[in-house]
Design an enzyme around this catalytic site. Structure first.
Site, PDB file in Angstrom:
ATOM      1  N   GLU A 110       0.983  -1.274  -0.018  1.00 15.39           N
ATOM      2  CA  GLU A 110      -0.025   0.007   0.065  1.00 15.39           C
ATOM      3  C   GLU A 110       0.763   1.244  -0.084  1.00 15.39           C
ATOM      4  O   GLU A 110       1.689   1.165   1.020  1.00 15.39           O
ATOM      5  CB  GLU A 110      -0.791   0.032   1.292  1.00 15.39           C
ATOM      6  CG  GLU A 110      -1.951  -0.999   1.432  1.00 15.39           C
ATOM      7  CD  GLU A 110      -2.619  -1.282   2.640  1.00 15.39           C
ATOM      8  OE1 GLU A 110      -3.415  -0.073   2.750  1.00 15.39           O
ATOM      9  OE2 GLU A 110      -2.387  -1.811   3.380  1.00 15.39           O
ATOM     10  N   ARG A 325       5.268 -13.673   9.052  1.00 17.13           N
ATOM     11  CA  ARG A 325       5.620 -12.301   9.066  1.00 17.13           C
ATOM     12  C   ARG A 325       7.228 -12.426   9.776  1.00 17.13           C
ATOM     13  O   ARG A 325       7.541 -13.283  10.823  1.00 17.13           O
ATOM     14  CB  ARG A 325       5.040 -11.439   9.671  1.00 17.13           C
ATOM     15  CG  ARG A 325       3.694 -10.940   9.314  1.00 17.13           C
ATOM     16  CD  ARG A 325       2.888 -10.014   9.781  1.00 17.13           C
ATOM     17  NE  ARG A 325       3.392  -8.691   9.951  1.00 17.13           N
ATOM     18  CZ  ARG A 325       3.183  -7.660  10.524  1.00 17.13           C
ATOM     19  NH1 ARG A 325       1.913  -7.682  11.034  1.00 17.13           N
ATOM     20  NH2 ARG A 325       3.644  -6.482  10.499  1.00 17.13           N
ATOM     21  N   LYS A 335       2.677   1.867  10.896  1.00 14.26           N
ATOM     22  CA  LYS A 335       2.878   3.276  10.388  1.00 14.26           C
ATOM     23  C   LYS A 335       2.207   4.381  11.510  1.00 14.26           C
ATOM     24  O   LYS A 335       2.749   5.398  11.702  1.00 14.26           O
ATOM     25  CB  LYS A 335       2.021   3.603   9.544  1.00 14.26           C
ATOM     26  CG  LYS A 335       2.354   2.416   8.125  1.00 14.26           C
ATOM     27  CD  LYS A 335       1.469   2.267   7.182  1.00 14.26           C
ATOM     28  CE  LYS A 335       2.149   1.238   6.117  1.00 14.26           C
ATOM     29  NZ  LYS A 335       0.997   0.994   5.303  1.00 14.26           N
TER      30      LYS A 335
END
Length: 614
Positions: A110, A325, A335
């Site tokens: 993204e 992950r 973020k």
């Protein structure tokens, strides 16, 4: 390719294999399988010069781990959980024809933030898996949320991928397919698999929201309302398009489209409805003929809806594979949380070297080869595992040890004056750039009667374990083949030693000293930034470990600045991101804040030294 074609024809005739079909025939007497397992023969494949790059110091097997069991192209139907429909085989045949049987992957970030260390694993896996199998990997920006996307993130993502040594086969955007995605949505409604719903966002949150009262509304009504959504006739939040399916986690009827009256960075005001990840992801994979859709574990709950949507529209269906992950201790990568660190002035920006964004690691001086090496060591597993940053630091040292030019520097200087300097002119020495690799050449170092050493390398009186300079104990000057001994000590008013008067003698004319120390004579003043861990605890986001929240766990002393460090003149003219080993100290990189007037260095990592060494 031929084998895949035959397999598909057999499947078309007999149907997919059952669990019983997969069992090997047993010997009537022993009850054991007649066939011994044969080890697959490795195909010898010539690598191109590009593929034999420095980052591929290890086999892809080490990186891919459990990915070794992934399906071959065109054999999607052999994957556990893959849904086979009457049209599957024809769609797979067409897919093989369009891709020539190549592996196709994609990296779909993204564009609303900076990539972090976890993304490095995803980049290496997606690009590396395709490269290892002679395939292609796309960079696809998942740009379906116009409110948060900025051009700087598009540029930053591409730069980081190229910095890591990969080149996308194609650069695409989910927005490239907005019209096709809209047409698919219309078709989904016509097939009775989607409907327009008026429940508000807060009404359908969680896993057990009430069923939509509009779930069974007439198809024609949903088609008209969806067109009204498209034309901006319905207010934001008053309607969504929902799909009639259930995710593995139990969430019912995920949203496919929502209304947002926000201009898109590429399409401007052409659209006021935007597709969600659950809707877009699989369809873009299908359009781009992706063979292996590689996702992290949190998307496992979306796998069934991924297959359902492709099959509901009779489209080619890729295989989604999930992996764990990459998590690091002593850091946050969210973020939102990094944004909070920036807004509160704890870090300077997304590339502050104390963070673990990839731009921050680049600024700190981490070589891309070291990050790729770390990803390979970590490997790809299905479980989620956390690693200590020291493992990454070790990879950085391994690379820099073979690539960083050695120079001498002094951070806390004592002035030394040699009273019997053996020459009227400065002495000049050839110093190896990398001692264990003569092919890397040498650089010149000059010595005059005035030089500087570290304060810590002198003690007026030292114990038996102190091996450096004292009033009674001489010490050698590295590279100069000279041994110095103290004649007198000069101090300032506070009693701090400010200068030593010494005499020198050739190393061949006296006993070998206990140690040789680094020094600088012709030096330039540089700013040096010493970075430590930003967080004190392993898991700063864990309320059990840090009850006050991650902000309270920040070490306010994690950055120390030395404004006037002395570094040997040989670094003059160094460019941003050039890397050096400051002898007996650590590895350093030139920071982007460097100007024509002053060099700025960031400490990348310390040298791996015995902590008890004095």
């Amino acid at each position: 390719m031929v084998k895949s074609e035959i397999d598909m024809q057999v499947l078309d005739l007999l149907g997919p294999k059952t669990a019983a079909d997969m069992e090997k025939p047993k010997d009537a007497k022993t009850g054991k399988s007649k066939n011994k397992e044969k080890k697959p023969k490795e195909k010898k494949k010539e690598q191109s010069t590009d593929e034999k790059s420095e980052r591929e110091y290890t086999s892809m097997n080490q990186l891919c781990g459990e990915a070794l069991r992934f399906h071959k192209t065109g054999e999607n139907y052999k994957t556990e959980g893959y849904v086979v429909t009457p049209k599957t085989m024809d769609l797979l045949k067409q897919h093989l024809k369009e891709t020539n049987g190549e592996v196709r992957t994609r990296f779909p970030p993204e564009p609303n933030g900076i990539l972090h260390i976890g993304h490095a694993k995803a980049i290496n896996f997606n690009f590396g898996y395709a490269r290892a199998h002679g395939g292609k990997c796309n960079l696809r920006y998942d740009d379906t949320n116009p409110e948060k996307e900025e051009e700087k993130f598009f540029i930053g993502i591409r730069e980081i991928i190229e910095w890591l040594g990969y080149k996308p086969w194609k650069i695409t955007h989910s927005s490239d397919f907005f019209q096709e995605l809209y047409d698919f949505a219309v078709e989904l409604i016509k097939r009775g698999d989607a409907y327009v719903c008026h429940q508000r966002a807060d009404e359908i949150k969680g896993f057990n929201p009430p069923d939509s009262p509009w779930r069974n509304r007439p198809i024609e009504e949903s088609l008209q309302l969806f067109e009204d959504m498209r034309k901006g006739k319905i207010d934001e939040g008053d309607a969504t398009l929902r799909m009639k399916t259930i995710l593995e986690e139990g969430k019912k009827d995920p949203v496919a489209y929502r209304i947002k009256f926000t201009p898109h960075h590429r399409s401007g005001n052409d659209w006021c409805i935007y597709p969600t990840y659950d809707y877009t992801h699989c369809l873009c994979d299908s359009i781009e003929n992706i063979s292996h859709s590689l996702c992290t574990k949190e998307f496992q709950s979306r796998r069934s809806s991924y297959y359902w949507l492709c099959n509901a529209l009779d489209l080619y269906c890729p295989v989604q594979w999930e992996y764990g992950r990459l998590n690091l201790n002593y850091t946050v990568v969210s973020k939102r949380k990094i944004g909070k660190l920036i807004s509160q002035g704890i870090v300077s920006d997304w590339d502050d070297p104390r963070l673990f964004t990839l731009t921050a690691l680049r600024r700190r001086g981490f070589p891309p080869e070291a990050i790729n090496r770390f990803c390979a060591k970590v490997g790809v597993t299905m479980s989620q595992v956390s690693f200590d940053p020291s493992m990454l630091d070790a990879c950085v040292r391994d690379v820099l040890n073979d690539t960083a030019t050695r120079v001498m520097s002094v951070f806390d200087p004592i002035k030394i004056t040699i009273t019997n300097f053996p020459s009227k002119k400065d002495l000049e020495f050839d110093v190896p750039n990398i001692p264990h690799d003569t092919s890397k050449g040498t650089h010149k170092v000059r010595l005059s009667s005035t030089l500087f050493i570290e304060q810590s390398d002198f003690a007026e009186s030292g114990d038996s374990n102190f091996r450096r300079l004292t009033k009674e104990q001489p010490v050698g000057l590295k590279y100069a083949n000279l041994v110095i001994s103290v004649e007198s000590v000069l101090k300032d008013q506070s009693g701090k030693v400010k200068e030593l008067k010494v005499k020198c003698v050739s190393v061949t004319e006296t006993e070998k000293p206990k140690a040789f120390i680094h020094w600088v004579s012709e030096a330039i003043k540089c700013e040096v930034r010493l970075y430590e861990r930003l967080f004190r605890h392993q898991h700063p986001e864990d309320p059990a470990e840090v009850p006050g929240g991650f902000i309270t766990d920040c070490d306010k002393d994690s950055l120390k600045i030395i404004p006037d460090a002395l570094v040997d003149l040989s670094v003059k003219g160094a460019k941003v991101y050039d890397k050096f080993q400051f002898e007996r100290n650590g590895f350093y990189s030139v920071d982007p804040d460097t100007t024509d007037k002053k060099l700025v260095f960031n400490r990348t990592v310390l040298l791996k030294e015995d902590s008890g060494k004095k």
